[in-house]
Each structure stands twice: as structure tokens, then as C-alpha cells.
Enzyme design. Structure first.
Site, PDB file in Angstrom:
ATOM      1  CD  GLU A 177      -2.790   1.244   2.485  1.00  0.00           C
ATOM      2  OE1 GLU A 177      -2.720   0.345   3.330  1.00  0.00           O
ATOM      3  OE2 GLU A 177      -3.592   2.183   2.561  1.00  0.00           O
ATOM      4  CE  LYS A 219      -6.007  -0.198   1.613  1.00  0.00           C
ATOM      5  NZ  LYS A 219      -6.686  -0.798   2.754  1.00  0.00           N
TER       6      LYS A 219
HETATM    7  P1  13P Z   1      -9.144   4.472   4.052  1.00  0.00           P
HETATM    8  O1  13P Z   1     -10.011   3.773   3.038  1.00  0.00           O
HETATM    9  O2  13P Z   1      -9.937   5.089   5.176  1.00  0.00           O
HETATM   10  O3  13P Z   1      -8.158   5.384   3.422  1.00  0.00           O
HETATM   11  O4  13P Z   1      -8.308   3.341   4.796  1.00  0.00           O
HETATM   12  C1  13P Z   1      -7.757   2.320   4.047  1.00  0.00           C
HETATM   13  C2  13P Z   1      -6.554   1.821   4.721  1.00  0.00           C
HETATM   14  O5  13P Z   1      -6.425   0.633   4.951  1.00  0.00           O
HETATM   15  C3  13P Z   1      -5.484   2.761   5.095  1.00  0.00           C
HETATM   16  O6  13P Z   1      -4.321   2.067   5.423  1.00  0.00           O
END
Ligand code: 13P
Length: 342
Positions: A177, A219
Site C-alpha cells: 500500500e 493497494k
Molecule cells: P481508508 O479507506 O480510510 O483510506 O483506509 C484504508 C486503509 O487501509 C489505510 O491504510
């Protein structure tokens, strides 16, 4: 590393019409979310709230996995059944956030580096005994006139790749991510330029560390104008820019991309995902891994009456899961929001 196990798990995470709920807020982040709706952030309130999410009826129709926090993976429901066992029995894959948050990047005080590599091999082994099948690590890249720096992008890419390699060694699928923050007044073009560079560097580091691309889930944040930008992005713009950047940087063998919501409104996050899938078929599944944009209504409803509103909160969660599942299939329309009962 067992590539078959990893690719099978990764493909199941992005099974047709399914996405992921991020319910992995750290205690500090959970406190922020609870403060906003007037709830006290005690361990028991966190357990009760997570119980609502993890036991919400029918969400397995739309959700392949749920990301948990370290505290939650060890917790049980009111009857003493471990949360992980409840998920597994429902066919929902348990995931675990394994980074330990961010700190200021040395010599780059406005930028951050994500921590948690020390002892990660041992923690992954422990999480595997709890039944975790996938993990998450979030890198944070901020945009301003003179940032992000190369130092920030490269340091975070290396940490993400090292984390991903440790996960694959433990047969756990890493969610990679790299979040480019929406905070600021930057244009969508600037977000595209930064996101493309971040994804390129992250991809290079992943392959340098020997990570099997077929056994990860990406992600990213969507490509979108900053939250204070004069021109806010339409779903069509977000879709065009995001798919263009992904096409330029993400190998075809990656099974799926599950976006974070990053501060978008609930309906905006759904509409933007829909617009991407409406563009046609892509080499990878494009789905959701939202935290706020999928939990917001459920949390607000539960907070207003924690005794009486459990079923209503679960209904709200189910509704957002369904809307996002439709968007992941390209069959959502904003008019469907009118059918909500919460
Ligand atoms: P948000 O969708 O609130 O941005 O959170 C996703 C997430 O896992 C952040 O690490």
C-alpha cells in the site's frame, strides 16, 4: 516461498465482485474515529465495534477479506469464539496490518517512513498461527511544492519490498500500500506524476527483492486532485488518470488492485471505482479495500445508540459493501443509493 499458495490466496482476495474491508485502525487512529462520533476508545468498545463488522450478516457475498489490527486478531466475540474463527467459518480471509505506523523520515522532517521491519519475521509466524492469510503495510507519500523527495519515495519502496518478501516467505500475501495523500491543493496531473513515479519505484524494488508479483495485491490511492484543489476531479477524470498510471506501471500478472479511500466521501469512492470498471476490462481486477468509506455510516449509527443500533449499523455496512461490490463489477449507478434503508 510457495507461489501456488500465494497466487491462490491473492486471486481469492479479488474474486469477482469482491473486495476487502480495512478494519485495522491502530489504537490511535481508532481513537480519532471514535472521538469524531463521541465514543470512548476503550478496549471493550473497540471489541464491540469490531464484532459488529466481523459478524455483519451476508457481507461474505461482497467481501473476500477483512484486515485486522494486532489487538483484534487476538480478540473473541461475546460467546468466546475467536474473531478469526468466525471469519474463516464464513469464508472471509483474515488479514493483519503489520506495519507499526510512521515516523518522520530522518533529515526530511515533512515526510515519513513506515516502521515495523524489526522482528517482522517472528510476528508473521505468530500471525500465521492465528490464521492470517494476508497482511498489509502502508507507506505514506505527501505532496507539496517541493515534496515528495526521492529519498522518501525510495526509502518507502524499499521498506514495502522488504515487508512483501518477508510475507511471501511466510506464505502470507502482502498487500502493498503506497498511499499518495489527498491532502493539499495539488492538481490531478501532479497526483498522476507522483503516483506514477511511486509505483514505478515500488515495482522496481519488489522485483529486485525477488517478490512474486502474482502473489501480491496492490493497494494504491486513486489518482485525484488534492482535497483543497480549486478543481475537484470527476469520476471520469479519476478513472482515466488512474487507469493510465496503472497501465504504465503495473505488470499484467498482478492479480488485483484494491484501492484505499483516502478521505473521499463514501459515495465518491464508490462512484470512482465504478467509473474505472466502466472503462472496460483491465489486466487486473480493480476493487476496494476501504476503511472510512465503507465503515463511516455503520460507525455513526452504532455510536448514536450502542445498545439498540447493532443491527442497523450492520445493515449500513452491508449496503456499502454491496454498492462497492457492484462498482467492482462496473454495474453500480448513483441512483441505487436511494434504496438504502439507513
Ligand atoms: P481508508 O479507506 O480510510 O483510506 O483506509 C484504508 C486503509 O487501509 C489505510 O491504510
Amino acid at each position: 516461498m510457495n507461489v501456488d499458495v500465494l497466487t491462490n490466496t491473492a486471486r481469492a482476495m479479488v474474486a469477482h465482485g469482491k473486495g476487502i474491508i480495512a478494519a485495522d485502525e491502530s489504537i490511535d487512529t481508532c481513537k480519532k474515529r471514535f472521538d469524531a462520533v463521541g465514543l470512548e476508545c476503550t478496549e471493550e468498545n473497540r471489541r464491540l465495534y469490531r464484532q459488529i463488522i466481523l459478524t455483519a450478516p451476508k457481507i461474505e457475498q461482497y467481501v473476500s477479506g477483512i484486515i485486522l489490527f494486532d489487538e483484534t486478531i487476538r480478540q473473541k466475540n461475546d460467546e468466546g469464539i475467536p474473531f478469526v474463527d468466525i471469519l474463516t467459518a464464513r469464508g472471509i480471509l483474515p488479514g493483519i496490518k503489520v506495519d507499526t505506523g510512521t515516523s518522520a523520515l530522518a533529515l526530511h522532517e515533512r515526510e515519513s517512513i513506515t516502521n515495523g521491519l524489526d522482528g517482522l519475521r517472528e510476528r508473521l509466524a505468530e500471525y500465521a498461527t492465528y490464521g492470517a492469510r494476508f497482511a498489509k503495510w502502508r507507506a505514506v507519500i505527501a505532496i507539496d511544492a517541493d515534496i515528495p523527495s526521492e529519498a522518501c519515495i525510495k526509502a518507502n519502496a524499499l521498506a514495502l519490498a522488504h515487508y512483501a518478501a518477508l510475507c511471501q516467505e511466510a506464505h502470507i500475501v502482502p498487500i502493498v500500500e503506497p498511499e499518495v495523500l489527498m491532502t493539499g491543493d495539488h492538481t490531478i496531473e501532479r497526483c498522476a506524476e507522483v503516483t506514477e513515479h511511486v509505483l514505478e519505484e515500488t515495482g522496481e524494488e519488489l522485483s529486485r527483492q525477488g517478490v512474486a508479483i502474482g502473489g501480491i495485491i496492490l493497494k494504491p490511492s486513486m489518482v485525484i486532485a488534492g482535497s483543497n484543489a480549486a478543481n475537484q476531479s470527476t469520476p471520469k477524470e479519476v478513472a482515466d488518470f488512474t487507469v493510465r498510471v496503472l497501465s504504465a506501471t503495473v505488470p499484467r500478472e498482478l492479480p488485483g488492485i484494491t484501492f484505499l479511500s483516502g478521505g473521499q466521501s463514501d459515495e465518491q469512492a464508490t462512484a470512482n471505482l465504478q467509473a474505472m470498471n466502466a472503462l472496460g476490462t483491465h489486466p487486473w481486477k480493480l476493487s476496494f479495500s476501504y476503511g472510512r468509506a465503507i465503515q463511516n455510516p455503520a460507525l455513526a449509527i452504532w455510536a448514536s445508540d450502542t445498545q439498540e443500533n447493532v443491527a442497523k449499523a450492520q445493515e449500513a455496512l452491508l449496503f456499502r459493501c454491496k454498492m462497492n461490490s457492484l462498482a467492482a463489477q462496473g454495474t453500480y449507478d448513483a441512483s441505487m443509493e436511494e434504496s438504502r434503508t439507513y
